[in-house]
Design a protein around this motif. Structure first.
Motif, PDB file in Angstrom:
ATOM      1  N   THR A 115       0.851  -1.167   0.042  1.00  6.89           N
ATOM      2  CA  THR A 115       0.018  -0.031   0.056  1.00  6.89           C
ATOM      3  C   THR A 115       0.924   1.292   0.136  1.00  6.89           C
ATOM      4  OG1 THR A 115      -1.492   1.314   1.419  1.00  6.89           O
ATOM      5  CG2 THR A 115      -0.090  -0.179   2.483  1.00  6.89           C
ATOM      6  N   ASP A 116       0.239   2.242  -0.518  1.00  2.91           N
ATOM      7  CA  ASP A 116       0.778   3.767  -0.528  1.00  2.91           C
ATOM      8  C   ASP A 116       0.948   4.047   0.902  1.00  2.91           C
ATOM      9  OD1 ASP A 116      -1.845   3.975  -0.455  1.00  2.91           O
ATOM     10  OD2 ASP A 116      -1.894   5.764  -1.472  1.00  2.91           O
ATOM     11  N   TYR A 117       0.059   3.583   2.049  1.00  2.00           N
ATOM     12  CA  TYR A 117       0.152   3.945   3.492  1.00  2.00           C
ATOM     13  C   TYR A 117       1.319   3.629   3.958  1.00  2.00           C
ATOM     14  CZ  TYR A 117      -4.752   5.805   3.343  1.00  2.00           C
ATOM     15  OH  TYR A 117      -5.678   6.598   3.221  1.00  2.00           O
ATOM     16  N   VAL A 118       2.462   2.882   3.418  1.00  2.00           N
ATOM     17  CA  VAL A 118       3.742   2.937   4.159  1.00  2.00           C
ATOM     18  C   VAL A 118       4.309   4.112   4.133  1.00  2.00           C
ATOM     19  CG1 VAL A 118       3.753   0.314   3.330  1.00  2.00           C
ATOM     20  CG2 VAL A 118       5.060   2.097   1.852  1.00  2.00           C
ATOM     21  N   PRO A 125       6.337  12.985  -4.945  1.00  5.62           N
ATOM     22  CA  PRO A 125       5.856  11.488  -5.163  1.00  5.62           C
ATOM     23  C   PRO A 125       7.003  10.498  -4.546  1.00  5.62           C
ATOM     24  CG  PRO A 125       6.749  12.425  -7.225  1.00  5.62           C
ATOM     25  CD  PRO A 125       6.628  13.661  -6.102  1.00  5.62           C
ATOM     26  N   TYR A 126       6.677   9.263  -4.110  1.00  6.29           N
ATOM     27  CA  TYR A 126       7.424   8.281  -3.543  1.00  6.29           C
ATOM     28  C   TYR A 126       8.284   7.176  -4.664  1.00  6.29           C
ATOM     29  CZ  TYR A 126       6.051  10.438   0.618  1.00  6.29           C
ATOM     30  OH  TYR A 126       5.766  11.313   2.012  1.00  6.29           O
ATOM     31  N   LYS A 127       9.194   6.984  -4.692  1.00  2.00           N
ATOM     32  CA  LYS A 127       9.882   6.392  -5.439  1.00  2.00           C
ATOM     33  C   LYS A 127      10.208   4.872  -4.425  1.00  2.00           C
ATOM     34  CE  LYS A 127      12.910   8.792  -8.476  1.00  2.00           C
ATOM     35  NZ  LYS A 127      11.981   8.706  -9.551  1.00  2.00           N
ATOM     36  N   GLU A 128      10.198   3.693  -5.063  1.00  2.00           N
ATOM     37  CA  GLU A 128      10.355   2.664  -4.481  1.00  2.00           C
ATOM     38  C   GLU A 128      11.492   2.505  -3.443  1.00  2.00           C
ATOM     39  OE1 GLU A 128       8.412   1.535  -8.445  1.00  2.00           O
ATOM     40  OE2 GLU A 128      10.183   2.691  -7.777  1.00  2.00           O
ATOM     41  N   THR A 129      12.660   3.433  -3.639  1.00  2.00           N
ATOM     42  CA  THR A 129      13.586   3.687  -2.814  1.00  2.00           C
ATOM     43  C   THR A 129      13.562   4.554  -1.639  1.00  2.00           C
ATOM     44  OG1 THR A 129      14.640   5.091  -4.462  1.00  2.00           O
ATOM     45  CG2 THR A 129      15.370   2.864  -4.517  1.00  2.00           C
ATOM     46  N   ASP A 130      12.419   5.117  -1.771  1.00  2.43           N
ATOM     47  CA  ASP A 130      12.345   6.106  -0.408  1.00  2.43           C
ATOM     48  C   ASP A 130      11.808   5.413   0.848  1.00  2.43           C
ATOM     49  OD1 ASP A 130      12.661   8.529  -2.146  1.00  2.43           O
ATOM     50  OD2 ASP A 130      10.644   8.673  -2.631  1.00  2.43           O
ATOM     51  N   VAL A 131      12.388   5.995   1.728  1.00  5.29           N
ATOM     52  CA  VAL A 131      12.388   5.378   3.166  1.00  5.29           C
ATOM     53  C   VAL A 131      10.687   5.236   3.680  1.00  5.29           C
ATOM     54  CG1 VAL A 131      12.966   5.364   5.613  1.00  5.29           C
ATOM     55  CG2 VAL A 131      14.548   5.841   3.718  1.00  5.29           C
ATOM     56  N   PRO A 132      10.215   4.343   3.942  1.00  5.17           N
ATOM     57  CA  PRO A 132       8.985   4.226   4.389  1.00  5.17           C
ATOM     58  C   PRO A 132       8.663   5.142   5.742  1.00  5.17           C
ATOM     59  CG  PRO A 132       9.471   2.203   3.526  1.00  5.17           C
ATOM     60  CD  PRO A 132      10.733   2.787   3.743  1.00  5.17           C
ATOM     61  N   ASN A 133       7.617   5.530   6.292  1.00  3.15           N
ATOM     62  CA  ASN A 133       7.127   5.987   7.434  1.00  3.15           C
ATOM     63  C   ASN A 133       5.837   6.058   7.739  1.00  3.15           C
ATOM     64  OD1 ASN A 133       7.486   7.227   9.830  1.00  3.15           O
ATOM     65  ND2 ASN A 133       7.394   9.366   9.237  1.00  3.15           N
ATOM     66  N   PRO A 134       5.169   4.683   7.832  1.00  6.36           N
ATOM     67  CA  PRO A 134       3.615   4.618   8.152  1.00  6.36           C
ATOM     68  C   PRO A 134       3.258   5.322   9.359  1.00  6.36           C
ATOM     69  CG  PRO A 134       4.681   2.690   8.499  1.00  6.36           C
ATOM     70  CD  PRO A 134       5.858   3.518   8.014  1.00  6.36           C
ATOM     71  N   LYS A 142       1.412  -3.500   6.959  1.00 12.09           N
ATOM     72  CA  LYS A 142       1.647  -3.916   5.545  1.00 12.09           C
ATOM     73  C   LYS A 142       3.195  -3.689   5.334  1.00 12.09           C
ATOM     74  CE  LYS A 142      -0.754  -4.853   2.686  1.00 12.09           C
ATOM     75  NZ  LYS A 142      -0.928  -6.369   2.156  1.00 12.09           N
ATOM     76  N   LEU A 143       4.023  -2.775   6.002  1.00 11.81           N
ATOM     77  CA  LEU A 143       5.358  -2.579   5.763  1.00 11.81           C
ATOM     78  C   LEU A 143       6.224  -3.791   6.444  1.00 11.81           C
ATOM     79  CD1 LEU A 143       7.560  -0.873   4.930  1.00 11.81           C
ATOM     80  CD2 LEU A 143       7.653   0.278   7.246  1.00 11.81           C
ATOM     81  N   GLU A 144       5.472  -4.300   7.706  1.00 10.34           N
ATOM     82  CA  GLU A 144       6.061  -5.318   8.104  1.00 10.34           C
ATOM     83  C   GLU A 144       5.852  -6.682   7.349  1.00 10.34           C
ATOM     84  OE1 GLU A 144       4.609  -6.123  12.139  1.00 10.34           O
ATOM     85  OE2 GLU A 144       5.106  -4.097  12.559  1.00 10.34           O
ATOM     86  N   GLY A 145       4.651  -6.700   6.862  1.00 13.33           N
ATOM     87  CA  GLY A 145       4.464  -7.847   5.523  1.00 13.33           C
ATOM     88  C   GLY A 145       5.481  -7.972   4.477  1.00 13.33           C
ATOM     89  N   GLU A 146       5.798  -6.561   4.009  1.00  9.01           N
ATOM     90  CA  GLU A 146       6.854  -6.409   2.877  1.00  9.01           C
ATOM     91  C   GLU A 146       8.183  -7.103   3.451  1.00  9.01           C
ATOM     92  OE1 GLU A 146       7.469  -2.669   1.699  1.00  9.01           O
ATOM     93  OE2 GLU A 146       5.515  -2.111   0.950  1.00  9.01           O
ATOM     94  N   LYS A 147       8.705  -6.572   4.588  1.00  5.65           N
ATOM     95  CA  LYS A 147      10.003  -7.098   5.087  1.00  5.65           C
ATOM     96  C   LYS A 147       9.794  -8.731   5.506  1.00  5.65           C
ATOM     97  CE  LYS A 147      11.255  -2.853   7.618  1.00  5.65           C
ATOM     98  NZ  LYS A 147      10.830  -1.837   8.587  1.00  5.65           N
ATOM     99  N   ALA A 148       8.872  -9.234   5.898  1.00  2.00           N
ATOM    100  CA  ALA A 148       8.634 -10.544   6.096  1.00  2.00           C
ATOM    101  C   ALA A 148       8.792 -11.293   4.748  1.00  2.00           C
ATOM    102  CB  ALA A 148       7.312 -10.925   6.939  1.00  2.00           C
ATOM    103  N   VAL A 149       7.941 -10.920   3.775  1.00  5.25           N
ATOM    104  CA  VAL A 149       8.258 -11.848   2.667  1.00  5.25           C
ATOM    105  C   VAL A 149       9.474 -11.713   1.779  1.00  5.25           C
ATOM    106  CG1 VAL A 149       5.509 -11.702   1.895  1.00  5.25           C
ATOM    107  CG2 VAL A 149       7.207 -10.019   1.150  1.00  5.25           C
ATOM    108  N   LEU A 150      10.031 -10.476   2.025  1.00  6.24           N
ATOM    109  CA  LEU A 150      11.554 -10.281   1.530  1.00  6.24           C
ATOM    110  C   LEU A 150      12.440 -10.920   2.094  1.00  6.24           C
ATOM    111  CD1 LEU A 150      11.003  -6.639   0.377  1.00  6.24           C
ATOM    112  CD2 LEU A 150      11.287  -8.631  -1.354  1.00  6.24           C
ATOM    113  N   GLU A 151      12.326 -11.161   3.464  1.00  4.98           N
ATOM    114  CA  GLU A 151      13.251 -11.813   4.397  1.00  4.98           C
ATOM    115  C   GLU A 151      13.216 -13.477   4.037  1.00  4.98           C
ATOM    116  OE1 GLU A 151      12.653 -10.888   8.264  1.00  4.98           O
ATOM    117  OE2 GLU A 151      13.468  -8.809   7.895  1.00  4.98           O
ATOM    118  N   ASN A 152      12.000 -13.832   3.777  1.00 11.48           N
ATOM    119  CA  ASN A 152      11.618 -15.282   3.700  1.00 11.48           C
ATOM    120  C   ASN A 152      11.928 -15.861   2.298  1.00 11.48           C
ATOM    121  OD1 ASN A 152      10.634 -16.676   6.343  1.00 11.48           O
ATOM    122  ND2 ASN A 152       9.925 -14.531   6.469  1.00 11.48           N
TER     123      ASN A 152
END
Length: 313
Positions: A115-118, A125-134, A142-152
């Motif tokens: 989600t954009d809500y990260v 506008p936000y690029k993929e490389t910008d630091v999230p701050n929900p 959803k940000l924790e979910g992102e990290k979890a899928v990429l770690e696994n």
């Protein structure tokens, strides 16, 4: 006689939801063997799977052996996440991590819908490389979910998208379509948020992005990591409501723009516009103009049927 079943297999979670239905349809109509799973509304069309049941998840993935998994299932209502944080975290984080592990186990390409809500909405506008701050718990899960899928599973794609609309089963299914009753019943004035900048995005377009991403990935293993997709028309809820009124030739003078930041419910970012140039450069994406998309989506919910005859006959 033999039925020709396509050899490319895709599993879609949350296939009963607004986005999941569109994703299922997109793959199904483009020569993929698609299996959808859902929970409460699954039968008879989709497989009923509780994503928190790791054995059931393991079994369907190992039985079906999908090449691609599109993970649409989530608790996506910010105010519900605030009131039920544990259940939301189980679905948005723990279930996503487990799916990523299972996908890695069979070499499937996982697309995790985020989600954009990260982002906090202060410097779009936000690029993929910008630091999230929900700002709210939904964005955090959803940000924790992102990290979890990429770690696994480092072969995952994370696809961040904004507010969605499309062919709804009920108006409440989308934060965009839910406004239709306020637009239609013009005998009482309605306050509409005119503070938060949104980019309403048609689920058909997101579904096309998922399929294009999957097909590109099957030819090019470097397709992974984080991506953004969004409609490109910037509108507040008030402006969306006016556009909806305009699309159906309805009055909008009863709609009142409220320009203060909202004080109730979960905090929302003021403008979390996503920069989509990374996908555009890959030649991926499509955008349905808002007025055309919203007319198609809301047409069945029009109360005044006389309008139908004048426009379409």
């Amino acid at each position: 006689e033999d039925v020709d079943i396509p050899s490319r297999r895709v599993l879609i979670t949350g296939a009963t939801g607004l986005l999941g239905r569109a994703v299922f349809k997109e793959f199904n109509e483009n020569n993929w063997n698609a299996v959808g799973c859902g929970y409460r509304r699954a039968q008879p069309r989709f497989e009923q799977i509780n994503l928190l049941d790791s054995i059931a998840v393991h079994d369907i993935i190992h039985d079906f052996q999908p090449h691609v998994i599109v993970h649409c299932a989530a608790e996506r209502r910010p105010d519900v996440v605030e009131s039920q944080p544990d259940a939301a975290s189980q679905l948005n984080v723990a279930a996503s991590a487990n799916l990523a592990k299972e996908a890695a186990g069979i070499g499937a390409f996982l697309i995790y819908i985020s989600t954009d809500y990260v982002f906090d909405g202060t410097s779009p506008p936000y690029k993929e490389t910008d630091v999230p701050n929900p700002l709210n718990l939904y964005g955090k899960t959803k940000l924790e979910g992102e990290k979890a899928v990429l770690e696994n599973n480092e072969e995952t794609a994370v696809l961040r998208i904004p507010v969605l609309y499309g062919e709804v089963e009920r108006l409440e299914e989308s934060a965009v379509t839910v406004m239709f009753d306020k637009v239609q019943f013009s005998n009482k004035s309605a306050n509409m948020d005119h503070w938060q900048q949104r980019f309403p995005t048609n689920v058909k377009d997101v579904a096309a992005v998922c399929r294009q991403l999957a097909e590109k990935r099957m030819l090019d293993p470097s397709i992974k990591g984080t991506f953004h997709w969004s409609g490109n028309e910037q509108m507040t809820k008030y402006e969306m409501a006016c556009a909806i009124a305009d699309a159906f030739n309805l009055p909008s003078s009863h709609l009142r723009p409220i320009t203060d930041s909202p004080v109730v419910g979960a905090l929302r970012p003021k403008n979390a516009q996503l920069d989509c140039s990374k996908l555009e450069m890959l030649g991926i994406g499509q955008r349905t103009p808002f007025r055309a998309g919203i007319r198609e989506s809301l047409w069945p919910f029009l109360v005044d049927k006389r309008w139908r005859q004048t426009v379409f006959h």
